[in-house]
Structure formats: structure tokens, C-alpha cells
Design a protein around this motif. Sequence first.
Motif, PDB file in Angstrom:
ATOM      1  N   CYS A 106      -4.977  -5.555 -14.038  1.00  0.00           N
ATOM      2  CA  CYS A 106      -6.377  -5.462 -14.607  1.00  0.00           C
ATOM      3  C   CYS A 106      -7.102  -6.956 -14.636  1.00  0.00           C
ATOM      4  N   GLY A 107      -7.976  -7.150 -13.850  1.00  0.00           N
ATOM      5  CA  GLY A 107      -8.915  -8.305 -14.120  1.00  0.00           C
ATOM      6  C   GLY A 107      -8.099  -9.475 -13.058  1.00  0.00           C
ATOM      7  N   THR A 108      -7.348  -9.179 -12.234  1.00  0.00           N
ATOM      8  CA  THR A 108      -6.727 -10.409 -11.327  1.00  0.00           C
ATOM      9  C   THR A 108      -7.011 -10.183 -10.128  1.00  0.00           C
ATOM     10  N   SER A 109      -7.995  -9.479  -9.621  1.00  0.00           N
ATOM     11  CA  SER A 109      -8.362  -9.126  -8.520  1.00  0.00           C
ATOM     12  C   SER A 109      -7.488  -9.143  -7.265  1.00  0.00           C
ATOM     13  N   ASN A 110      -6.009  -8.808  -7.765  1.00  0.00           N
ATOM     14  CA  ASN A 110      -4.920  -8.832  -6.681  1.00  0.00           C
ATOM     15  C   ASN A 110      -4.968  -8.116  -5.357  1.00  0.00           C
ATOM     16  N   ASN A 111      -5.014  -8.727  -4.466  1.00  0.00           N
ATOM     17  CA  ASN A 111      -5.275  -8.145  -2.966  1.00  0.00           C
ATOM     18  C   ASN A 111      -4.365  -7.033  -2.835  1.00  0.00           C
ATOM     19  N   SER A 112      -3.107  -7.166  -2.993  1.00  0.00           N
ATOM     20  CA  SER A 112      -2.211  -5.983  -2.621  1.00  0.00           C
ATOM     21  C   SER A 112      -2.687  -4.776  -3.569  1.00  0.00           C
ATOM     22  N   ALA A 113      -2.909  -4.866  -4.821  1.00  0.00           N
ATOM     23  CA  ALA A 113      -3.044  -3.816  -5.608  1.00  0.00           C
ATOM     24  C   ALA A 113      -4.529  -3.107  -5.114  1.00  0.00           C
ATOM     25  N   ILE A 114      -5.583  -3.858  -4.756  1.00  0.00           N
ATOM     26  CA  ILE A 114      -6.825  -3.281  -4.095  1.00  0.00           C
ATOM     27  C   ILE A 114      -6.432  -2.531  -3.065  1.00  0.00           C
ATOM     28  N   GLN A 115      -5.633  -3.321  -1.889  1.00  0.00           N
ATOM     29  CA  GLN A 115      -5.284  -2.304  -0.895  1.00  0.00           C
ATOM     30  C   GLN A 115      -4.514  -1.110  -1.054  1.00  0.00           C
ATOM     31  N   ARG A 116      -3.730  -1.303  -1.923  1.00  0.00           N
ATOM     32  CA  ARG A 116      -2.924   0.186  -2.333  1.00  0.00           C
ATOM     33  C   ARG A 116      -3.823   0.944  -3.061  1.00  0.00           C
ATOM     34  N   LEU A 117      -4.617   0.749  -3.678  1.00  0.00           N
ATOM     35  CA  LEU A 117      -5.600   1.772  -4.439  1.00  0.00           C
ATOM     36  C   LEU A 117      -6.525   2.356  -3.259  1.00  0.00           C
ATOM     37  N   LEU A 118      -6.935   1.339  -2.264  1.00  0.00           N
ATOM     38  CA  LEU A 118      -7.793   1.895  -1.345  1.00  0.00           C
ATOM     39  C   LEU A 118      -7.185   3.013  -0.353  1.00  0.00           C
ATOM     40  N   HIS A 119      -5.754   2.400  -0.045  1.00  0.00           N
ATOM     41  CA  HIS A 119      -4.953   3.528   0.747  1.00  0.00           C
ATOM     42  C   HIS A 119      -4.871   4.860   0.017  1.00  0.00           C
ATOM     43  N   ILE A 120      -4.460   4.914  -1.226  1.00  0.00           N
ATOM     44  CA  ILE A 120      -4.341   6.146  -2.024  1.00  0.00           C
ATOM     45  C   ILE A 120      -5.596   6.698  -1.836  1.00  0.00           C
ATOM     46  N   ALA A 121      -6.656   6.172  -2.097  1.00  0.00           N
ATOM     47  CA  ALA A 121      -7.994   6.699  -2.398  1.00  0.00           C
ATOM     48  C   ALA A 121      -8.326   7.586  -0.956  1.00  0.00           C
ATOM     49  N   VAL A 122      -7.899   7.303   0.133  1.00  0.00           N
ATOM     50  CA  VAL A 122      -8.258   7.906   1.253  1.00  0.00           C
ATOM     51  C   VAL A 122      -6.888   8.867   1.850  1.00  0.00           C
ATOM     52  N   SER A 123      -5.853   8.625   1.298  1.00  0.00           N
ATOM     53  CA  SER A 123      -4.937   9.265   1.920  1.00  0.00           C
ATOM     54  C   SER A 123      -4.151  10.382   1.259  1.00  0.00           C
ATOM     55  N   ASP A 124      -4.123  10.144  -0.284  1.00  0.00           N
ATOM     56  CA  ASP A 124      -3.299  11.147  -1.006  1.00  0.00           C
ATOM     57  C   ASP A 124      -3.791  12.479  -0.749  1.00  0.00           C
ATOM     58  N   SER A 125      -2.699  13.499  -0.964  1.00  0.00           N
ATOM     59  CA  SER A 125      -3.232  15.004  -0.989  1.00  0.00           C
ATOM     60  C   SER A 125      -3.701  15.356  -2.158  1.00  0.00           C
TER      61      SER A 125
END
Length: 209
Positions: A106-125
Motif C-alpha cells: 500500500c502506497g509503495t508504487s511497487n512496480n512488480s505489484a502493479i504489473q501482477r495486478l494488471l495481469h490478473i485484471a485481464v487474465s483471471d477467470s
Amino acid sequence: MALGDEQIYEELKSVLFTDNAISSEAAALAMGLVMLGSGSESAAHDMFTYAQETQHETIIRGLAIGIALISYGKEETAEDIIGKLLGHQDSILRYGGCFTLALAYCGTSNNSAIQRLLHIAVSDSSDNVRRAAVLSLGFVLLRDYSTVPTIVELLSQSHNPHVRYGTTMALGISCAGRGLQAALDVLDPLLKDPVDFVRQGATIANIFA
């Protein structure tokens, strides 16, 4: 809240183990609040284990959010439980995994966290998981709120209404009280969305932003 008091935690755990859909869900959430930000591996393990044993979806959801609360601010320390949740076959636990990732970073702007969330947002069933992933971007980017409109703009045009709803909440969370024009520009078309709950989310976010 956040006292990490083991006695209170154990009392709540005894309520959890009654396996009552209502009181056990409340106990699960309360366990997370008592252990807020503690990063307690034993508590997370207890809650994750029970979430796989109970048949009540409400209890599983309460436990998933409770684990997220325990992981608040823990960043890499929470990676083990994040991996278990996000990789689980139960969509409710993956839903909780999104919030655990969000609160851990939370509040870190961590790039890995952002990329994982974006991937889940477009791929999860699961629509619920995808919505949670987009919404969670708002937590990770709290301190870098000006970048959120650009990051979620394409998601706001998704064919999936749950993803569009998630973008409204991501903007509402990260840009609350900022009056950021770029956020309002993304929200404006969503105020006229054909799906009622997307319009509702856009209206709420528009008030906050």
C-alpha cells in the motif's frame, strides 16, 4: 485494532471454529483487525488453513480479507502468503490475494505489484478477482495518484463491466480529495455507462475525487 493481542485473537478464533456463516465471518475479519500489520505468519497460516476447510463462502471471504489486513505494510515479507492466495484454485482466495498484495504494498508504487495486478485484471477467470485486482491498484498507488488515470484508462474501456467498476474504485481510492482533472476525465464516460453498478461506482468515485 492492531494490538496483536494473542488472547483476543484466540477468543476470536474459537468463534471462527464454530463455523457459523455469520459469526465466523465476523470473527475472521476481527482477527485481521486485531493483528493488523503484524505480519504474523502463524495467524495467516491458521486463517489460510481454515479457509480451505470451511464450506461457507462468507467465512472464506472474511478470512481472505483478514489475511490481507495482517499483511498491511509488510511488502516482501508477505510474499509467501500472497503467492499461496493468488495461486489458489478457489476464486475467493485469489480475490483475497489481490487485497493482500494491495495492502502489503500500500502506497509503495511497487512496480512488480502493479504489473501482477494488471495481469490478473485481464487474465483471471473470475469477474470478482478481476474487479479486486483493478481496485487494488488504487491502494498500491496512493502516493503516486497522478499516474492512476493513465494506468487505468484502457481498463475503463474494457468490455467487462466488473473491470470498469474496478477502475472507478481505483480512481476514487487513490485520488480522493485531489480534484485531479485527469481522473475526472476517465470517470466522466463511466457516469453514462450502460451497466448500473458501473454508473454507481463512477458516481461514488466522482464525489470522492
